[in-house]
Scaffold this motif. Structure first.
Motif, PDB file in Angstrom:
ATOM      1  N   ALA A  16       0.825  -1.209   0.000  1.00 33.14           N
ATOM      2  CA  ALA A  16       0.000   0.000   0.000  1.00 33.14           C
ATOM      3  C   ALA A  16       0.861   1.262   0.000  1.00 33.14           C
ATOM      4  O   ALA A  16       0.541   2.240  -0.680  1.00 33.14           O
ATOM      5  CB  ALA A  16      -0.933  -0.005   1.202  1.00 33.14           C
ATOM      6  N   TRP A  19       2.280   1.796  -3.508  1.00 30.31           N
ATOM      7  CA  TRP A  19       1.259   2.321  -4.417  1.00 30.31           C
ATOM      8  C   TRP A  19       0.954   3.785  -4.112  1.00 30.31           C
ATOM      9  O   TRP A  19       0.773   4.595  -5.021  1.00 30.31           O
ATOM     10  CB  TRP A  19      -0.019   1.497  -4.350  1.00 30.31           C
ATOM     11  N   GLY A  20       0.885   4.127  -2.836  1.00 29.61           N
ATOM     12  CA  GLY A  20       0.649   5.522  -2.469  1.00 29.61           C
ATOM     13  C   GLY A  20       1.754   6.433  -2.974  1.00 29.61           C
ATOM     14  O   GLY A  20       1.495   7.519  -3.500  1.00 29.61           O
ATOM     15  N   ALA A  40      -3.227  -2.231  -8.862  1.00 29.12           N
ATOM     16  CA  ALA A  40      -3.477  -1.531  -7.601  1.00 29.12           C
ATOM     17  C   ALA A  40      -4.751  -2.039  -6.941  1.00 29.12           C
ATOM     18  O   ALA A  40      -4.805  -2.228  -5.727  1.00 29.12           O
ATOM     19  CB  ALA A  40      -3.563  -0.028  -7.843  1.00 29.12           C
ATOM     20  N   GLN A  44      -4.784  -4.127  -3.308  1.00 23.64           N
ATOM     21  CA  GLN A  44      -5.336  -3.319  -2.225  1.00 23.64           C
ATOM     22  C   GLN A  44      -6.855  -3.455  -2.216  1.00 23.64           C
ATOM     23  O   GLN A  44      -7.554  -2.644  -2.819  1.00 23.64           O
ATOM     24  CB  GLN A  44      -4.980  -1.846  -2.400  1.00 23.64           C
ATOM     25  N   VAL A  47      -9.215  -0.381  -1.502  1.00 26.75           N
ATOM     26  CA  VAL A  47      -9.346   0.620  -2.562  1.00 26.75           C
ATOM     27  C   VAL A  47     -10.433   0.192  -3.548  1.00 26.75           C
ATOM     28  O   VAL A  47     -11.239   1.014  -3.991  1.00 26.75           O
ATOM     29  CB  VAL A  47      -7.997   0.834  -3.276  1.00 26.75           C
ATOM     30  N   VAL A  62      -5.739   3.312   4.318  1.00 23.42           N
ATOM     31  CA  VAL A  62      -5.438   2.287   3.320  1.00 23.42           C
ATOM     32  C   VAL A  62      -4.267   1.436   3.785  1.00 23.42           C
ATOM     33  O   VAL A  62      -4.293   0.207   3.666  1.00 23.42           O
ATOM     34  CB  VAL A  62      -5.142   2.923   1.938  1.00 23.42           C
ATOM     35  N   LEU A  63      -3.246   2.062   4.351  1.00 23.39           N
ATOM     36  CA  LEU A  63      -2.100   1.320   4.878  1.00 23.39           C
ATOM     37  C   LEU A  63      -2.535   0.349   5.978  1.00 23.39           C
ATOM     38  O   LEU A  63      -2.154  -0.827   5.971  1.00 23.39           O
ATOM     39  CB  LEU A  63      -1.048   2.286   5.428  1.00 23.39           C
ATOM     40  N   ASN A  66      -4.914  -2.440   4.521  1.00 19.66           N
ATOM     41  CA  ASN A  66      -4.172  -3.388   3.686  1.00 19.66           C
ATOM     42  C   ASN A  66      -3.303  -4.307   4.548  1.00 19.66           C
ATOM     43  O   ASN A  66      -3.218  -5.501   4.283  1.00 19.66           O
ATOM     44  CB  ASN A  66      -3.322  -2.643   2.660  1.00 19.66           C
TER      45      ASN A  66
END
Length: 88
Positions: A16, A19-20, A40, A44, A47, A62-63, A66
């Motif tokens: 994550a 990807w961020g 992505a 994830q 998302v 999200v972190l 995930n």
């Protein structure tokens, strides 16, 4: 087994985070390839859910989500691995 599940959670956090970082650094002028969005979404799950239900999520959630998702998958995989190893 706790160590392995922690490794799964760390992997989810790193995925994550990468990807961020990628989406923060990518040029807004060029369109992003569909394969990148697909990767992505697959790596994830939170998302994918946010796009499906039309709500935004902050990066730190999200972190966290995930990492929790990967830890749950790791728990399932490691439990199955142990059962298969003991069955032999």
């Amino acid at each position: 087994m706790k160590y392995r599940i922690a490794m799964w959670a760390s992997a989810g956090f790193l995925v994550a985070g990468c990807w961020g970082l990628y989406f923060a650094l990518v040029s807004k002028d060029n369109p992003i390839e569909p394969i990148v969005y697909t990767l992505a979404f697959l790596t994830q799950p939170i998302v994918l859910a946010s796009f499906h239900f039309h709500f935004g999520i902050k990066l730190y959630w999200v972190l966290l989500a995930n990492a929790a998702t990967y830890a749950l998958v790791g728990l399932i995989v490691e439990s199955l691995r142990q059962q298969l190893h003991h069955a032999k």
